[in-house]
Design a protein around this motif. Sequence first.
Motif, PDB file in Angstrom:
ATOM      1  N   VAL A  93       2.312 -19.617 -14.682  1.00 50.85           N
ATOM      2  CA  VAL A  93       1.626 -19.871 -15.958  1.00 50.85           C
ATOM      3  C   VAL A  93       1.645 -18.613 -16.821  1.00 50.85           C
ATOM      4  O   VAL A  93       1.910 -18.671 -18.025  1.00 50.85           O
ATOM      5  N   ARG A  94       1.397 -17.449 -16.219  1.00 53.38           N
ATOM      6  CA  ARG A  94       1.422 -16.186 -16.967  1.00 53.38           C
ATOM      7  C   ARG A  94       2.818 -15.882 -17.489  1.00 53.38           C
ATOM      8  O   ARG A  94       3.001 -15.489 -18.635  1.00 53.38           O
ATOM      9  N   ARG A 104       1.104 -20.462  -8.846  1.00 51.98           N
ATOM     10  CA  ARG A 104       0.684 -21.136 -10.078  1.00 51.98           C
ATOM     11  C   ARG A 104       0.282 -20.135 -11.161  1.00 51.98           C
ATOM     12  O   ARG A 104       0.761 -20.205 -12.285  1.00 51.98           O
TER      13      ARG A 104
END
Length: 132
Positions: A47-48, A43
């Motif tokens: 997201v990064r 996750r």
Amino acid sequence: MDEIDWPQELHNRDRQKKLTPYSEDELKTELVDALDFVLANRRALVVRRIATGALSLTSLTRIVCEVVLRKLTNLEGKTKESDGVYSFDLSPTVSSGDFWLPEKDRQVLDGADPGQQAVGTVSMSSDRGWGR
């Protein structure tokens, strides 16, 4: 990721219209579960990568929708069919009813270069490269 209309994206990718027997609520549940599955253990990385532009929302959307389509549109688990003398191959992974990700999708999510080994790995070869 809230800006993605997940049910609409899933319907757009259902080219053979095999999802019609499922209710919208069933499809939404499958989409939530598939997104959770895809993001499991990655996750923060995903997201990064989205925030930096290294991974597009389009790619993430495609992968999540394909996870759902693989599960719901091939319940028999057929991987290959031939028409001459009718035969087919079955895959236990496909027919398990579980979500699964092919290696190419894992590489897209993780940002891995398929031709590059991870640091600290060793590969084996019969070609020693010395002593000739």
